[in-house]
Design a protein around this motif. Structure first.
Motif, PDB file in Angstrom:
ATOM      1  N   UNK A 155       0.822  -1.212   0.000  1.00  0.00           N
ATOM      2  CA  UNK A 155       0.000   0.000   0.000  1.00  0.00           C
ATOM      3  C   UNK A 155       0.854   1.259   0.000  1.00  0.00           C
ATOM      4  N   UNK A 156       1.962   1.235   0.752  1.00  0.00           N
ATOM      5  CA  UNK A 156       2.855   2.399   0.810  1.00  0.00           C
ATOM      6  C   UNK A 156       3.576   2.563  -0.529  1.00  0.00           C
ATOM      7  N   UNK A 157       3.965   1.441  -1.158  1.00  0.00           N
ATOM      8  CA  UNK A 157       4.566   1.504  -2.493  1.00  0.00           C
ATOM      9  C   UNK A 157       3.617   2.160  -3.478  1.00  0.00           C
ATOM     10  N   UNK A 158       2.335   1.811  -3.392  1.00  0.00           N
ATOM     11  CA  UNK A 158       1.332   2.394  -4.287  1.00  0.00           C
ATOM     12  C   UNK A 158       1.218   3.902  -4.071  1.00  0.00           C
ATOM     13  N   UNK A 159       1.322   4.334  -2.812  1.00  0.00           N
ATOM     14  CA  UNK A 159       1.239   5.768  -2.516  1.00  0.00           C
ATOM     15  C   UNK A 159       2.439   6.517  -3.087  1.00  0.00           C
ATOM     16  N   UNK A 160       3.607   5.885  -3.041  1.00  0.00           N
ATOM     17  CA  UNK A 160       4.801   6.496  -3.647  1.00  0.00           C
ATOM     18  C   UNK A 160       4.620   6.562  -5.160  1.00  0.00           C
ATOM     19  N   UNK A 161       4.082   5.496  -5.742  1.00  0.00           N
ATOM     20  CA  UNK A 161       3.879   5.440  -7.187  1.00  0.00           C
ATOM     21  C   UNK A 161       2.871   6.491  -7.650  1.00  0.00           C
ATOM     22  N   UNK A 162       1.880   6.770  -6.822  1.00  0.00           N
ATOM     23  CA  UNK A 162       0.872   7.790  -7.174  1.00  0.00           C
ATOM     24  C   UNK A 162       1.347   9.206  -6.884  1.00  0.00           C
ATOM     25  N   UNK A 163       2.507   9.336  -6.246  1.00  0.00           N
ATOM     26  CA  UNK A 163       3.033  10.666  -5.952  1.00  0.00           C
ATOM     27  C   UNK A 163       2.554  11.244  -4.644  1.00  0.00           C
ATOM     28  N   UNK A 164       1.863  10.450  -3.821  1.00  0.00           N
ATOM     29  CA  UNK A 164       1.394  10.936  -2.522  1.00  0.00           C
ATOM     30  C   UNK A 164       2.550  11.028  -1.530  1.00  0.00           C
ATOM     31  N   UNK A 165       3.567  10.212  -1.750  1.00  0.00           N
ATOM     32  CA  UNK A 165       4.794  10.250  -0.959  1.00  0.00           C
ATOM     33  C   UNK A 165       5.972  10.350  -1.905  1.00  0.00           C
ATOM     34  N   UNK A 166       6.994  11.096  -1.517  1.00  0.00           N
ATOM     35  CA  UNK A 166       8.183  11.212  -2.352  1.00  0.00           C
ATOM     36  C   UNK A 166       9.195  10.128  -1.985  1.00  0.00           C
ATOM     37  N   UNK A 167      10.226  10.046  -2.803  1.00  0.00           N
ATOM     38  CA  UNK A 167      11.321   9.118  -2.530  1.00  0.00           C
ATOM     39  C   UNK A 167      11.923   9.405  -1.165  1.00  0.00           C
ATOM     40  N   UNK A 168      12.087  10.697  -0.841  1.00  0.00           N
ATOM     41  CA  UNK A 168      12.645  11.084   0.462  1.00  0.00           C
ATOM     42  C   UNK A 168      11.784  10.636   1.626  1.00  0.00           C
ATOM     43  N   UNK A 169      10.455  10.809   1.483  1.00  0.00           N
ATOM     44  CA  UNK A 169       9.544  10.340   2.525  1.00  0.00           C
ATOM     45  C   UNK A 169       9.700   8.834   2.727  1.00  0.00           C
ATOM     46  N   UNK A 170       9.727   8.099   1.611  1.00  0.00           N
ATOM     47  CA  UNK A 170       9.817   6.642   1.680  1.00  0.00           C
ATOM     48  C   UNK A 170      11.094   6.189   2.365  1.00  0.00           C
ATOM     49  N   UNK A 171      12.213   6.843   2.040  1.00  0.00           N
ATOM     50  CA  UNK A 171      13.486   6.480   2.667  1.00  0.00           C
ATOM     51  C   UNK A 171      13.429   6.685   4.177  1.00  0.00           C
ATOM     52  N   UNK A 172      12.812   7.799   4.595  1.00  0.00           N
ATOM     53  CA  UNK A 172      12.707   8.070   6.029  1.00  0.00           C
ATOM     54  C   UNK A 172      11.867   6.996   6.720  1.00  0.00           C
ATOM     55  N   UNK A 173      10.751   6.626   6.117  1.00  0.00           N
ATOM     56  CA  UNK A 173       9.845   5.644   6.717  1.00  0.00           C
ATOM     57  C   UNK A 173      10.466   4.259   6.820  1.00  0.00           C
ATOM     58  N   UNK A 174      11.362   3.926   5.897  1.00  0.00           N
ATOM     59  CA  UNK A 174      12.003   2.612   5.908  1.00  0.00           C
ATOM     60  C   UNK A 174      12.759   2.342   7.201  1.00  0.00           C
ATOM     61  N   UNK A 175      13.226   3.398   7.853  1.00  0.00           N
ATOM     62  CA  UNK A 175      14.000   3.226   9.086  1.00  0.00           C
ATOM     63  C   UNK A 175      13.168   2.590  10.192  1.00  0.00           C
ATOM     64  N   UNK A 176      11.836   2.645  10.083  1.00  0.00           N
ATOM     65  CA  UNK A 176      10.967   2.072  11.111  1.00  0.00           C
ATOM     66  C   UNK A 176      10.907   0.546  11.041  1.00  0.00           C
ATOM     67  N   UNK A 177      11.195  -0.001   9.868  1.00  0.00           N
ATOM     68  CA  UNK A 177      11.330  -1.438   9.633  1.00  0.00           C
ATOM     69  C   UNK A 177      10.025  -2.230   9.763  1.00  0.00           C
TER      70      UNK A 177
END
Length: 306
Positions: free
Chosen positions: A188-210
């Motif tokens: 679902x988060x990948x889909x939000x990045x693909x739709x432009x709701x989240x940027x690459x930078x946002x996604x990288x930050x969120x990945x730290x939560x694991x």
């Protein structure tokens, strides 16, 4: 129309030839055998191939096309034609398969064109697929998830290392690693990045939560509050090290030198991993936690290792 598709400079020549447009051979819509000898006779000049004889490349990694930009390209093609030929390979029964130029192909349909200039390349299926993926990765408008999936396909189908992918696409290895890590995000988060709701930078930050649940909860808040990338990074850092919590074998937050804390936060943002710094009067150690080989490769790449 037989074809189905998902809606979604030239170097200057020399001598007289540079002043004349290249000759084009019109290929009829009716299926005919495409003999390599016939293709070679045009000396690399574009053929004019019926759109309906060209099939979409199944290895195409790009899934979304901006309808407005596609419409603008269609209008340009209707007025001036296709300036840069597409690249195709010959298939059985006289058909062709796209290697490069899907936007031009789709826009030509929209412009009502019957044919499109195309250069036929004699390449194997594997070479054609690799060319398609690498060409897409060199585009500036491919979204982060499409790029991540393209790199994953190069690794899976062509057994390329991250270093090889970086060389083929002109990217640095750390970038390749960071894109691949996006595929660790929940679908679902990948889909939000693909739709432009989240940027690459946002996604990288969120990945730290694991953990999936933490990533999903944090994503909802990042979107609800329209956080910038910097705000999202600070928010995630807070979740990883809430106020008053003492990191294992690390200095408490409230007693940590501000410069050390800033350095720690910067490392977290750059790596997208958990980082702790123990410091006593300018001496200490940096602790970086990783959960897999890709994370470990990222650390080595950041340190300038192979």
């Amino acid at each position: 129309m037989a074809a189905t598709f998902d809606p979604k400079r030239r170097a200057l020549g020399k001598g007289l030839e540079s002043l004349l447009p290249p000759a084009r051979v019109v290929v009829p819509a009716a299926p005919v055998e495409a003999a390599p000898a016939q293709i070679q006779m045009v000396w690399g000049r574009p053929l004019e191939i019926a759109l309906e004889m060209i099939d979409r490349n199944p290895m195409q990694t790009r899934t979304q096309f901006d309808p407005v930009k596609l419409g603008e390209l269609a209008k340009s093609i209707a007025a001036s034609g296709v300036v840069q030929p597409v690249v195709v390979k010959a298939m059985p029964e006289g058909r062709y398969q796209l290697i490069m130029g899907e936007r031009r192909w789709l826009a030509s349909f929209e412009a009502g064109k019957a044919t499109i200039p195309a250069i036929v390349r004699e390449v194997s299926d594997v070479q054609a697929m690799e060319m398609t993926i690498v060409e897409n990765l060199q585009r500036a408008d491919l979204n982060p998830i499409e790029q991540a999936r393209a790199y994953a396909r190069l690794a899976r189908d062509f057994k390329m290392t991250q270093e090889e992918m970086a060389v083929r696409t002109g990217k640095d290895r750390a970038s390749v690693t960071n894109f691949l890590r996006l595929l660790k995000l929940p679908k679902e988060i990948q889909d939000q990045v693909e739709r432009g709701e989240l940027t690459f930078g946002h996604a990288r930050a969120l990945l730290a939560l694991e953990e999936t649940e933490r990533i999903e909860a944090a994503t909802k808040k990042v979107i609800a509050l329209s956080m910038s990338v910097r705000q999202a990074e600070s928010y995630v850092a807070g979740l990883l090290n809430p106020e008053g919590r003492v990191a294992k074998e690390a200095a408490p937050e409230e007693t940590m030198d501000p410069n050390v804390r800033d350095a720690r936060d910067l490392l977290r943002q750059r790596l997208g991993l958990k980082v702790a710094i123990e410091d006593k009067h300018g001496r200490g150690r940096v602790i970086i936690e990783y959960s897999g080989l890709e994370d470990f490769d990222l650390i080595l790449s950041a340190l300038g290792g192979a």
